[in-house]
Each structure stands twice: as structure tokens, then as C-alpha cells.
Design a protein around this motif. Sequence first.
Motif, short mmCIF file in Angstrom:
data_model
loop_
_atom_site.label_atom_id
_atom_site.label_comp_id
_atom_site.label_asym_id
_atom_site.label_seq_id
_atom_site.Cartn_x
_atom_site.Cartn_y
_atom_site.Cartn_z
N ARG A 44 -8.25 13.54 -44.89
CA ARG A 44 -9.47 14.33 -45.02
C ARG A 44 -10.62 13.46 -45.48
O ARG A 44 -10.42 12.37 -46.00
N SER A 64 -10.10 13.95 -40.46
CA SER A 64 -10.78 15.24 -40.44
C SER A 64 -12.07 15.12 -41.23
O SER A 64 -12.10 14.46 -42.28
N CYS A 66 -13.41 17.61 -42.68
CA CYS A 66 -13.34 18.63 -43.73
C CYS A 66 -12.93 18.01 -45.05
O CYS A 66 -12.35 16.92 -45.10
N ASN A 70 -6.23 20.10 -43.15
CA ASN A 70 -6.20 21.30 -42.34
C ASN A 70 -5.50 21.01 -41.01
O ASN A 70 -5.05 19.88 -40.77
N THR A 72 -6.64 20.42 -38.17
CA THR A 72 -7.27 19.30 -37.46
C THR A 72 -6.75 17.97 -37.97
O THR A 72 -6.50 17.04 -37.18
N SER A 73 -6.57 17.86 -39.28
CA SER A 73 -6.02 16.63 -39.86
C SER A 73 -4.67 16.31 -39.24
O SER A 73 -4.39 15.17 -38.84
#
Length: 360
Positions: A44, A64, A66, A70, A72-73
Motif C-alpha cells: 500500500r 496500491s 490506497c 485492499n 487491488t493490492s
Amino acid sequence: MGLPEISVVFVLQDLEFGGTQRQTLELLRRLDRSQFTPELWILRDGGDFLQNVRTLGIPSHVLSSCLAVNPTSLLNLWRRLRRTRPDILIPMTVVPNIWCRLLGRLAGCPVILGTCRGGGSVKRQHEKRLWRLAHHHACNAEALCKGLAALGTPSHRLTLIENGIDVAQWDAGPRSDIGKRLLAVGRLHEDKDHETLLHAMALLPEHHADARLTIVGDGPLQHELQTTAGRLGLDDRVRFEPARHDLLPYYAQSTLLVHPSRREALPNSIMEGAAAGLPVIATDVGGVSRLVVEGKTGLLVEPGDAKELAQAICTLLDAPERAHDMGSQGKQHMQQHFSMDAMVQNYETLLHDLAAVLRS
């Protein structure tokens, strides 16, 4: 013609203030580039050490944008593993140790080197179920090796590599008379048990009412600890400072380091404080007794005992010459037994051994 370079990927959850993050960056910076091609992947975005990575020129990829791990990571981790398949994959913190093993195995990574680096990591990383998914394990404390062995991990799949420190980087120089300044460095988390330290401060006798404590760190218990300090009447004696990567000014302006943790492996803040010449009062947990030699470089106390901790603080505040001598011996102890060069060499040896098995 020599063997080709060994591609090694280290994976961190984040680059926030922490001992493992600092150790990982030092290891990445020092690995022999004629033998290894290292990269750093971060699950992240953000963190205190992000600028360090850029300054040091370490090849890195943030998986990611963010500020939390998450889907996506994990998706980007999976894609990158499938695309690059490094020779050796090394997850360095808890969340990567879970997902890198699962996704790394599915992606066909040749070697996954699991790590255990914190007092509660064996449980938090679900090692009871996941240790088999790592081809080998590196632990930074003997207690963690024993914890994995108790779960059935064979001894030939375990290597102890203790943390290292470059003592020269932590030279705080000569100290003038700075009064009674206590320092605690660590994440504001239940494992670090700052609450017991606050209660110990409240128990100090009247002749040490001029003692001041600085707590450096961020974490989920910040508001609760600040409330506790106010309730104990310590608002003018305890100062909370945010985490930062440059801790030397704090060590340079302190009289002693206090480390009250309930769970630990081999804490970097103790190593840093000792390297800076501070006597250390710490709880006897995990591998702390490897760092603090009782009665020689500091004092060891039982975890969760505010009264014993207060007595230990008084012992050193009452004997400044003894405290100073402990600080000097602590620095020597770090130089003799925990050099950064030795840690890097141990990792390089292990990585060569794992690569040799891969190529056989």
C-alpha cells in the motif's frame, strides 16, 4: 563465467515507522549487487520511509495507491508474481507473509523465504497452517525459531538471523547535563504496553517528580494513552511525539531508554538506544535479554509490573554514573554482537544456499 545474479524480492505491507521496515531498507541497500538483483514491493502507499526508498535509489513498486491493503493490492501482487517470478520471494511483515505464501505458491515462485520478526508473529501469521507454504524460514529471535519448531517446522528449514545495527550511525556524541529525561520508542499498540510505563511514572517518588518522559510513536492507542496520562496527573511530565525515521535527536537528548513491551522478538529501538549510549530498562520478553545484559548494560523487569518498572527507573536515576557506564557498555555490546555487516552476510549466505538448491 560466474553464476547469474539471484533475483530477490522483499515485500512489506507498508513503509510506516517500524523496526522491520528500517532493517529491510538497510538490507536492500547493502546486498551485493554483483550477486543479487533486489527489489522492494509495498502493498500500500504512504509511510514514513517512502522518501528513504527514493533517496537510496532502491528499485521499488507500490502495489496500491490506497492507504490500506485492499483487493487491488493483492491483485497487483498476483500479477507481478506471475509476470516476474523472482528466484526468491521474501515477505517481511505479517500480511505479506500470509498472502505471498498463498499467491506465491499459486504463481509457481521457486523459493519463498518466510520470516518471523515480531513477538506475536507466529500466531498472527497463522503459522500453524501456513508454515508449510514457505520453503524456508528466517527468524530474528531464538524464541520465534522455537515457536515454529513447536508447530512441526523441521530444523533444516529454520535459520536464525538476528537484527543488525550500524553503531556509527547512532553516535549521539557526548551528553551534557540534560536532567532526568526518559524515552520510549515504539508503536502505540497493546504489545508495547505504554500504559504500564505511564503507571510507573505516576509511582515515582517525590524526589524524582522532575523526571520527564517522551513517547515517540503512532498507533491505535494514542488517544487512550493520552487520556490515561491526564487521569494520572502526568500531563506536564509526559510528552507524546509522532513517529519519525530520524530518531537520533531523541536519543541524544535522553538520559535512559525504557522499553516496557509484553511481547517482542529483537526490538530495534533497544538496539538504537544502546548504540546511542543510553542505558536501557526493558521487560524480559522474547530476545530482549540478548540485547540488555542485566546489571551491565541495563536492567530487566517483568512485563506488566508498574511497581518493579518504577523501582528500576529510580535505581538508574539515583546512580547517574552507573547509568552512564551502562550506556557505554551497551554501545560496546552492540558493536561486538550485532553488527549490520554480520546480519547482511548471514542473509547473503542463506540466499546463496537457497539459490543453490533451486539450481541443483
